[in-house]
Write a protein that holds these residues in place. Structure first.
Motif, PDB file in Angstrom:
ATOM      1  N   ILE A  32       0.869  -1.172   0.000  1.00 25.32           N
ATOM      2  CA  ILE A  32       0.000   0.000   0.000  1.00 25.32           C
ATOM      3  C   ILE A  32       0.907   1.223   0.000  1.00 25.32           C
ATOM      4  O   ILE A  32       1.570   1.522   0.999  1.00 25.32           O
ATOM      5  N   TYR A  33       0.975   1.900  -1.115  1.00 27.78           N
ATOM      6  CA  TYR A  33       1.802   3.113  -1.199  1.00 27.78           C
ATOM      7  C   TYR A  33       1.001   4.290  -0.665  1.00 27.78           C
ATOM      8  O   TYR A  33       0.417   5.072  -1.413  1.00 27.78           O
ATOM      9  N   ALA A  34       0.982   4.387   0.660  1.00 32.07           N
ATOM     10  CA  ALA A  34       0.178   5.415   1.336  1.00 32.07           C
ATOM     11  C   ALA A  34       0.955   6.718   1.401  1.00 32.07           C
ATOM     12  O   ALA A  34       1.450   7.128   2.449  1.00 32.07           O
ATOM     13  N   THR A  35       1.055   7.358   0.274  1.00 33.27           N
ATOM     14  CA  THR A  35       1.770   8.630   0.195  1.00 33.27           C
ATOM     15  C   THR A  35       1.022   9.568  -0.737  1.00 33.27           C
ATOM     16  O   THR A  35       0.504   9.139  -1.772  1.00 33.27           O
ATOM     17  N   SER A  36       0.956  10.820  -0.364  1.00 34.35           N
ATOM     18  CA  SER A  36       0.285  11.787  -1.235  1.00 34.35           C
ATOM     19  C   SER A  36       1.202  12.253  -2.356  1.00 34.35           C
ATOM     20  O   SER A  36       0.748  12.509  -3.472  1.00 34.35           O
ATOM     21  N   THR A  37       2.518  12.344  -2.053  1.00 33.35           N
ATOM     22  CA  THR A  37       3.454  12.843  -3.055  1.00 33.35           C
ATOM     23  C   THR A  37       4.654  11.913  -3.180  1.00 33.35           C
ATOM     24  O   THR A  37       4.884  11.042  -2.344  1.00 33.35           O
ATOM     25  N   PHE A  38       5.432  12.121  -4.249  1.00 31.22           N
ATOM     26  CA  PHE A  38       6.648  11.346  -4.509  1.00 31.22           C
ATOM     27  C   PHE A  38       7.811  12.323  -4.677  1.00 31.22           C
ATOM     28  O   PHE A  38       7.638  13.436  -5.161  1.00 31.22           O
ATOM     29  N   VAL A  39       8.998  11.906  -4.275  1.00 31.98           N
ATOM     30  CA  VAL A  39      10.163  12.799  -4.264  1.00 31.98           C
ATOM     31  C   VAL A  39      11.028  12.571  -5.497  1.00 31.98           C
ATOM     32  O   VAL A  39      10.870  11.585  -6.220  1.00 31.98           O
ATOM     33  N   TYR A  40      11.992  13.493  -5.720  1.00 35.34           N
ATOM     34  CA  TYR A  40      12.854  13.462  -6.894  1.00 35.34           C
ATOM     35  C   TYR A  40      14.312  13.488  -6.444  1.00 35.34           C
ATOM     36  O   TYR A  40      14.664  14.071  -5.410  1.00 35.34           O
ATOM     37  N   ASP A  41      15.148  12.863  -7.247  1.00 40.92           N
ATOM     38  CA  ASP A  41      16.576  12.873  -6.950  1.00 40.92           C
ATOM     39  C   ASP A  41      17.187  14.253  -7.139  1.00 40.92           C
ATOM     40  O   ASP A  41      18.211  14.581  -6.533  1.00 40.92           O
ATOM     41  N   SER A  42      16.545  15.065  -7.980  1.00 40.99           N
ATOM     42  CA  SER A  42      17.061  16.407  -8.246  1.00 40.99           C
ATOM     43  C   SER A  42      15.933  17.289  -8.740  1.00 40.99           C
ATOM     44  O   SER A  42      14.864  16.798  -9.131  1.00 40.99           O
ATOM     45  N   ALA A  43      16.191  18.582  -8.755  1.00 44.83           N
ATOM     46  CA  ALA A  43      15.210  19.520  -9.299  1.00 44.83           C
ATOM     47  C   ALA A  43      14.977  19.232 -10.775  1.00 44.83           C
ATOM     48  O   ALA A  43      13.850  19.319 -11.275  1.00 44.83           O
ATOM     49  N   GLU A  44      16.056  18.866 -11.462  1.00 50.27           N
ATOM     50  CA  GLU A  44      15.942  18.589 -12.890  1.00 50.27           C
ATOM     51  C   GLU A  44      15.032  17.379 -13.150  1.00 50.27           C
ATOM     52  O   GLU A  44      14.266  17.364 -14.115  1.00 50.27           O
ATOM     53  N   GLN A  45      15.128  16.368 -12.259  1.00 51.84           N
ATOM     54  CA  GLN A  45      14.262  15.207 -12.426  1.00 51.84           C
ATOM     55  C   GLN A  45      12.796  15.594 -12.248  1.00 51.84           C
ATOM     56  O   GLN A  45      11.928  15.155 -13.008  1.00 51.84           O
ATOM     57  N   GLY A  46      12.521  16.432 -11.252  1.00 46.84           N
ATOM     58  CA  GLY A  46      11.164  16.913 -11.057  1.00 46.84           C
ATOM     59  C   GLY A  46      10.651  17.647 -12.277  1.00 46.84           C
ATOM     60  O   GLY A  46       9.499  17.470 -12.684  1.00 46.84           O
ATOM     61  N   MET A  47      11.490  18.464 -12.873  1.00 42.21           N
ATOM     62  CA  MET A  47      11.114  19.195 -14.071  1.00 42.21           C
ATOM     63  C   MET A  47      10.804  18.251 -15.225  1.00 42.21           C
ATOM     64  O   MET A  47       9.839  18.448 -15.972  1.00 42.21           O
ATOM     65  N   ARG A  48      11.630  17.201 -15.350  1.00 45.08           N
ATOM     66  CA  ARG A  48      11.408  16.248 -16.439  1.00 45.08           C
ATOM     67  C   ARG A  48      10.084  15.502 -16.248  1.00 45.08           C
ATOM     68  O   ARG A  48       9.368  15.237 -17.218  1.00 45.08           O
ATOM     69  N   ARG A  49       9.772  15.167 -15.013  1.00 47.66           N
ATOM     70  CA  ARG A  49       8.533  14.436 -14.762  1.00 47.66           C
ATOM     71  C   ARG A  49       7.314  15.317 -15.022  1.00 47.66           C
ATOM     72  O   ARG A  49       6.335  14.873 -15.616  1.00 47.66           O
ATOM     73  N   PHE A  50       7.339  16.557 -14.577  1.00 44.34           N
ATOM     74  CA  PHE A  50       6.210  17.452 -14.802  1.00 44.34           C
ATOM     75  C   PHE A  50       6.034  17.771 -16.283  1.00 44.34           C
ATOM     76  O   PHE A  50       4.904  17.973 -16.745  1.00 44.34           O
ATOM     77  N   SER A  51       7.125  17.796 -17.020  1.00 46.50           N
ATOM     78  CA  SER A  51       7.031  18.108 -18.450  1.00 46.50           C
ATOM     79  C   SER A  51       6.673  16.881 -19.278  1.00 46.50           C
ATOM     80  O   SER A  51       6.392  17.007 -20.473  1.00 46.50           O
ATOM     81  N   GLY A  52       6.705  15.703 -18.648  1.00 48.28           N
ATOM     82  CA  GLY A  52       6.388  14.482 -19.364  1.00 48.28           C
ATOM     83  C   GLY A  52       7.559  13.867 -20.086  1.00 48.28           C
ATOM     84  O   GLY A  52       7.405  12.872 -20.807  1.00 48.28           O
ATOM     85  N   LYS A  53       8.754  14.416 -19.899  1.00 52.29           N
ATOM     86  CA  LYS A  53       9.939  13.872 -20.565  1.00 52.29           C
ATOM     87  C   LYS A  53      10.480  12.636 -19.860  1.00 52.29           C
ATOM     88  O   LYS A  53      11.297  11.904 -20.423  1.00 52.29           O
ATOM     89  N   GLU A  54      10.046  12.417 -18.614  1.00 53.50           N
ATOM     90  CA  GLU A  54      10.476  11.235 -17.865  1.00 53.50           C
ATOM     91  C   GLU A  54       9.269  10.639 -17.156  1.00 53.50           C
ATOM     92  O   GLU A  54       8.482  11.352 -16.540  1.00 53.50           O
ATOM     93  N   ASP A  55       9.122   9.331 -17.268  1.00 51.99           N
ATOM     94  CA  ASP A  55       8.052   8.647 -16.556  1.00 51.99           C
ATOM     95  C   ASP A  55       8.376   8.581 -15.070  1.00 51.99           C
ATOM     96  O   ASP A  55       9.547   8.493 -14.678  1.00 51.99           O
TER      97      ASP A  55
END
Length: 408
Positions: A32-55
């Protein structure tokens, strides 16, 4: 964990292993992944995920591993063994919802716009009917009701009204167990360029696969037989146009906020693993109960598609593996006889809903279809004396004995 490249040839194998990916920490069962949010290894990774460039996961309303596995398992079951015109296995995408009604909402809001109409039939689930009658008109969307068991009437409705955008089916229907011909209506709908959607809650993908007959969308209330134990509320909307599902349908799903949650998804995953064995027992018991009630002196009518006396017996046998676990009855004594029977039950459960291990009985006119006007209910065959039965998995002799003593 089963090798993902190993070809599963049986439905139960798929129900157990389908959609599952090995947990990074090697948990045997899906966590059960009881978490509201997921973290990123870097700011750049977060940017890639929000832009759809990284799953990757961002926010559980947008996607969550537990919820995704449940959806992927249902998608695998609904598409199991189905190939396209080229002989290739079809691909289906689904989004797990907070309820069956959330699935209905996501389906309609992602496919319809102001001025569109839905063509549907008599005797739909009360919530779906009320949604069509009371909420959709507020958005300029209306519904046309016709007897879709008559293909000539269906064709006439489509020909007469080009504003119809969707053909919406529910078969077997709740609670009269009316069945419509999915294949014939889908061909007719496609002839006129319409979207075809089907509520497959009563049947489950073990008994019926609407995608096999060419429909565009399938919805479920996963609360019912898919979960099987009455422990969680949920729904799903599935589509065979994966590009549409990944783009616009996903956007609507996110913005409506009708997503499921990890806890309900976890319960659903574990319930679905026994779907085949549960449905076999449910269906065996239902056939026995229907036969008993059809011959009972107190019963005027039994609505069960497994009985040759049912008008949709042929259609049901053509598109379903088995007639299913649901039936309804009319008692000769009318509503008072129904009240007396319900009050006299000793083992069977007096409640709404369906699909749990125990036998459930309810009175649709005062419960599930209370919000549907009386005249409309009766037009659809939902009389004041109708009792709906979800036949459970108890020993059949106990189910029949309880009903027999209650009828006396």
């Amino acid at each position: 964990m089963a090798d993902q490249n190993f070809p599963l040839t049986g439905f139960s194998s798929l129900a157990i292993h389908g959609g599952h990916e090995q947990d990074p920490r090697y948990a045997h069962l899906t966590p059960i992944y009881a978490t509201s949010t997921f973290v990123y290894d870097s700011a750049e990774q977060g940017m890639r995920r929000f832009s759809g460039k990284e799953d990757g996961y961002i926010y559980s309303r947008w996607g969550n591993p537990t919820m995704e596995e449940a959806a992927d398992k249902i998608a695998a079951m609904e598409s199991f063994g189905i190939t396209d015109a080229g002989g290739r296995p079809i691909t289906v995408k689904g989004y797990l919802q907070a309820s069956g009604m959330a699935a209905v909402n996501t389906l309609f809001m992602s496919t319809l716009k102001t001025g569109d109409k839905i063509l549907s039939h008599y005797s739909l689930y009360g919530g779906s009917q009320e949604f069509m009658d009371k909420l959709l008109p507020e958005f300029g969307i209306s519904v046309v009701i016709a007897d879709l068991r008559d293909l000539d009437k269906a064709a006439a409705a489509l020909k007469a009204d080009p504003a119809i955008k969707m053909v919406y089916l529910e078969t077997p229907a709740n609670p009269t167990l009316q069945c419509v011909d999915i294949e014939a209506l889908t061909k007719l709908g496609k002839q006129y360029g319409k979207i075809v959607a089907c509520d497959n809650t009563f049947a489950t993908p073990y008994l019926q696969q609407p995608f096999r007959f060419g429909v565009d969308f399938v919805i479920h209330s996963t609360t019912k037989f898919l979960n099987g134990h009455g422990t969680s509320i949920g729904g799903i909307v599935l589509g065979r146009d994966v590009e549409f599902m990944n783009a616009w349908a996903y956007k609507v799903h996110k913005l409506l906020g009708g997503n499921s949650n990890p806890f309900d998804a976890f319960l659903l995953i574990n319930g679905m693993k026994t779907l085949e064995v549960r449905m076999e027992r449910h269906c065996h018991n239902a056939m026995e109960v229907a036969g008993f009630l059809e011959g009972h002196a107190a019963v005027a009518k039994v609505n069960y598609t497994g009985l040759p006396s049912h008008p949709d017996y042929y259609i049901s046998s053509k598109q379903m593996r088995h007639p299913g676990a649901m039936l309804s009855i009319e008692l000769k004594g009318g509503i008072q006889a129904g009240i007396d029977m319900m009050n006299s039950l000793k083992m069977c459960t007096r409640t709404v809903s369906l699909g749990t291990c125990d036998t459930l009985m309810c009175h649709p006119a005062s419960m599930t279809h209370y919000s549907v006007p009386k005249a409309q209910r009766e037009q659809y065959g939902i009389t004041d004396g109708l009792i709906r039965i979800s036949v459970g998995m108890e020993n059949i002799q106990d189910i029949i004995a309880d009903m027999d003593q209650a009828l006396k």
